[in-house]
Every structure is written in structure tokens, then in C-alpha cells.
Enzyme design. Structure first.
Site, PDB file in Angstrom:
ATOM      1  N   ASP A 196      39.185  50.658  35.054  1.00 18.83           N
ATOM      2  CA  ASP A 196      39.470  50.015  36.337  1.00 18.83           C
ATOM      3  C   ASP A 196      38.185  49.717  37.118  1.00 18.83           C
ATOM      4  O   ASP A 196      38.043  50.106  38.291  1.00 18.83           O
ATOM      5  CB  ASP A 196      40.365  50.918  37.207  1.00 18.83           C
ATOM      6  CG  ASP A 196      41.607  51.407  36.472  1.00 18.83           C
ATOM      7  OD1 ASP A 196      42.176  50.628  35.706  1.00 18.83           O
ATOM      8  OD2 ASP A 196      42.001  52.563  36.691  1.00 18.83           O
TER       9      ASP A 196
ATOM     10  N   GLU B 122      49.885  44.747  38.876  1.00 20.28           N
ATOM     11  CA  GLU B 122      48.956  45.688  39.518  1.00 20.28           C
ATOM     12  C   GLU B 122      47.557  45.086  39.486  1.00 20.28           C
ATOM     13  O   GLU B 122      47.369  43.940  39.083  1.00 20.28           O
ATOM     14  CB  GLU B 122      48.972  47.048  38.793  1.00 20.28           C
ATOM     15  CG  GLU B 122      48.519  46.977  37.344  1.00 20.28           C
ATOM     16  CD  GLU B 122      48.670  48.288  36.592  1.00 20.28           C
ATOM     17  OE1 GLU B 122      49.203  49.265  37.141  1.00 20.28           O
ATOM     18  OE2 GLU B 122      48.261  48.336  35.410  1.00 20.28           O
TER      19      GLU B 122
HETATM   20  O1  FUB Z   1      44.009  53.818  35.913  1.00 20.35           O
HETATM   21  C1  FUB Z   1      45.344  54.053  36.277  1.00 20.35           C
HETATM   22  C2  FUB Z   1      46.078  52.769  36.420  1.00 20.35           C
HETATM   23  O2  FUB Z   1      46.038  52.051  35.200  1.00 20.35           O
HETATM   24  C3  FUB Z   1      45.479  51.821  37.418  1.00 20.35           C
HETATM   25  O3  FUB Z   1      45.725  52.167  38.734  1.00 20.35           O
HETATM   26  C4  FUB Z   1      46.122  50.570  36.971  1.00 20.35           C
HETATM   27  O4  FUB Z   1      45.586  49.406  37.516  1.00 20.35           O
HETATM   28  C5  FUB Z   1      45.943  50.663  35.469  1.00 20.35           C
HETATM   29  O5  FUB Z   1      44.691  50.214  35.067  1.00 20.35           O
END
Ligand code: FUB
Length: 376
Positions: free
Chosen positions: A66, A276
Site C-alpha cells: 500500500d 478501496e
Molecule cells: O493492506 C490492507 C488492505 O489491503 C489495504 O487497506 C487495502 O487497500 C488493501 O491493499
């Protein structure tokens, strides 16, 4: 065993050990591996399907996912999740992503040596948080660096908090409470040329956005989405930040992502709907809202005329990487643009990811030239 498999194992060992993987957990097929010869060590790493990667991990001794990149004082700083292996099996809620601290990466220039800085903050130092320090972001204003951190609170609900430091690499000191009115995950803070800063946030499934559909948290809500494929997709949120960068200055609004006809992208349109990993950048006077489509694994973008949108879906930035999640950031550095993303090259396990970067280029009309994370 093919040569590239051995090479991949030796590349991953430091990060596996740093993540707490023991010798006993290393797949049996690697058990008899011997140190590679010089020629083997130089072999180009390949995916389990035999594909060559577009870019190599920025660091190999920790797992860093991320990656939220920023340019501060002429240097590139990357604020990633620090992936670890807690031995939790994969599920739709993302319980396997059991991170508990943050470490900052920095480099003087793209392709230059990358420094891994000491722990910037641990979940034990965030008074309101209990676990799962997921994808962070950072900002700078008036001599202070801000680290925005999603985590589950003591009731298991994702909130977003902030911590401050005089240094871009920390250590950061957390505010005692999460940002009032914050929820869900994946904060991305964009500071506009006007001087205003905005936080984009949210994520469905494990990120809990669907449980806030009525404005209140529904603990018994769906683990995935609202199962309303013919309705507008759940929208990411945006809120302008207060002058001290520590609170929302307004109630979060929906970020509208619309199609060419101006109609909202529908929840059933998994190739284009928001899942997301919000990110925002401005180029040529246009605002580019970029995001992950989650279960279809694209990084996509939509373009608007204001930080609030609406944003018109325009296309894909990155095809699916190795690994389930895809999450990115985009920066301009010395008049060139860079995409930061992650994959599971070093582990081939969804929750042990490695940050990468590659150049991003634009067409004359401002559209982005899409990238494939593999070379062939
Ligand atoms: O790293 C945990 C979660 O996985 C992140 O918050 C999302 O965006 C995905 O990458």
C-alpha cells in the site's frame, strides 16, 4: 525445480524471516535449495506463471504494501503498510492483514538506494486502536508531518487516526482519539494548490464501508457489499480537513464516479466500481481520482474538475498484479510521474507484499497510458 524458483526463494528469505516466517513454514519444495551460483543469482525473477516483472521490489528485507508516496524537501518518502505474517488464513474480511506498525521508506531519486527507517509508530502507541494498522498516508503543513492511520478501534470498527512528527520519518505521536466522524479505511490526503487539504477514504468488504450505508455502523452488516448490483456502487468518501489537519472540517461527502453519460457506475460493474485504495492527484488543472476495483484487481481512474468531483470514469492504470490486493499512489518528481504499487513477488502470499515503482506516462489529451505489471 526451475532455476528461477530457487532465485525467487533466496530473494525472499530476508523478508520472510523479518516477517516471522520460520524455516518450518518454508514450502517443502524449497527445502533442498542450495545457495545459487553467480549465474543463477543474476537470473531475472519470474512469476509462478513464468512471467517477467515490470519492476522489482523497492526493499527485500521487510514486506511493504500500500505504498503512499510523497515528495518532501526534494526527496521521495513512501508510507507503506508493514506486512507481517500472523499465521491467519485468508478471508473476505482481510483478517490475514494483521499489521501492527509503520515504517517509512525514503530515496533521493527514482532508482536510487532505498532507506528503511526505524518503526515510526506501533499500534501499542495509538491509544484508540486495537489492531490492523492498514494502508496509511502522510501530509506536510507548516513544519509538521502528519501520518494518517486506519486501524480497528477497541470495538473492532475501522477508524482513521492521525499522528504528528517534526520529521517525515517519525517517530510519530498519535492523537488520543481517531478523527471525529471517521470510519472505514485507506485514507489518502491531497493538498490542493489552493492550500486546502482533503481526505479521500473508504473500502468495501473488510474495509467495512458497506456497514455504514445508513450513516450508522451496522455490526451485522454484509462482509462484502450490499448485494444491490443494479444500484449505484457504494461511494468512496471525501472531507476537507481542518486547518490543523487533525479533524474533518465538514461531514464526509460521497465521491461520485460516473460513466461517460454522467450516470453513476453501478455496484454490479465490478470492473469499474470503487472497492478501496483512493488516491488523488492534480495535473493540467484536472483532478484524477484513482482507486482499486478490488475483486477484479484493476487500478482505475476517473477525472473531474474539482476535488469533490463528480469524476468521470476514464480507464485503467494498472492490470492485475500477482496477489489479491492492488493498491497504489502517484507522484510527480522532477517533471516525471511515478506509479507506486505492490505485488507478492517475494512471497506469493496475499498478505506479504512488496512495494514497487515504475514510470507513468500520459497521452497528449491527459489520459494515462495503462501499464501491465508483467513484461510478457
Ligand atoms: O493492506 C490492507 C488492505 O489491503 C489495504 O487497506 C487495502 O487497500 C488493501 O491493499
Amino acid at each position: 525445480m526451475r532455476l528461477h524458483q530457487k532465485t525467487a526463494l533466496f530473494a525472499v528469505l530476508p523478508a520472510m524471516f523479518a516477517a516471522g516466517v520460520t524455516i518450518a513454514q518454508i514450502p517443502a519444495r524449497h527445502a533442498g535449495a542450495i545457495p545459487p551460483s553467480t549465474s543463477v543469482a543474476k537470473a531475472e525473477p519470474r512469476s509462478p506463471e513464468g512471467k517477467r516483472y515490470l519492476a522489482q521490489p523497492l526493499v527485500t528485507t521487510i514486506f511493504a504494501a500500500d505504498p503512499s508516496a510523497h515528495v518532501f524537501n526534494g526527496k521521495i518518502y513512501v508510507y507503506p503498510s508493514h506486512d507481517v505474517d500472523a499465521g491467519i488464513p485468508d478471508d473476505d474480511l482481510g483478517n490475514q492483514y494483521a499489521m501492527h506498525d509503520y515504517r517509512v521508506l525514503s530515496m533521493d531519486r527514482p532508482g536510487g538506494p532505498v532507506t528503511i527507517h526505524p518503526v515510526a509508530i506501533d499500534v501499542a502507541q495509538i491509544p484508540w486502536a486495537s489492531k490492523q494498522t492498514w494502508a496509511p498516508d502522510a501530509a506536510y503543513k507548516n513544519g509538521i508531518y502528519y501520518l494518517y492511520m486506519p486501524a480497528r478501534d477497541k470495538q473492532g470498527v475501522f477508524r482513521i487516526g492521525v499522528a504528528t512528527s517534526k520529521s517525515p520519518t517519525g517517530p510519530f505521536k498519535a492523537e488520543p482519539q481517531p478523527i471525529r466522524g471517521s470510519f472505514s479505511i485507506d485514507p489518502a490526503v491531497f493538498s490542493d494548490t489552493t492550500g486546502e487539504s482533503y481526505m479521500y477514504f473508504g473500502g468495501i468488504w473488510g474495509g467495512q464501508l458497506q456497514r455504514w450505508a445508513t450513516g450508522k455502523f451496522d455490526p451485522a452488516g454484509s462482509d462484502t457489499d450490499l448485494k444491490q448490483d443494479d444500484k449505484p456502487a457504494l461511494a468512496p468518501k471525501v472531507a476537507r480537513l481542518s486547518a490543523d489537519m487533525k479533524q474533518f472540517a465538514e461531514t464526509p461527502r460521497d465521491v461520485q464516479i460516473v460513466d461517460k453519460a454522467g450516470k453513476p457506475i453501478l455496484a454490479g460493474d465490478h470492473d469499474r466500481r470503487f472497492f478501496e485504495a483512493s488516491w488523488m492527484f492534480k495535473r493540467g488543472g484536472k483532478y484524477y481520482f484513482t482507486y482499486s476495483t478490488g475483486d477484479t484487481h484493476f487500478i482505475a481512474y476517473a477525472v473531474g474538475d474539482t476535488p469533490y468531483g463528480p469524476f468521470r470514469y476514464t480507464g485503467r492504470i494498472l492490470s492485475p498484479v500477482q496477489g489479491w490486493t492492488t493498491h497504489h499512489s502517484i507522484i510527480e518528481f522532477k517533471n516525471r510521474w511515478w506509479l507506486f504499487y505492490h505485488d507478492t513477488q517475494l512471497s506469493n502470499r496475499n498478505h506479504l507484499r512488496s512495494a514497487k515503482m515504475t514510470e507513468l506516462t500520459f497521452n497528449a489529451d491527459g489520459t494515462i497510458k495503462p501499464l501491465d505489471p508483467f513484461k510478457d
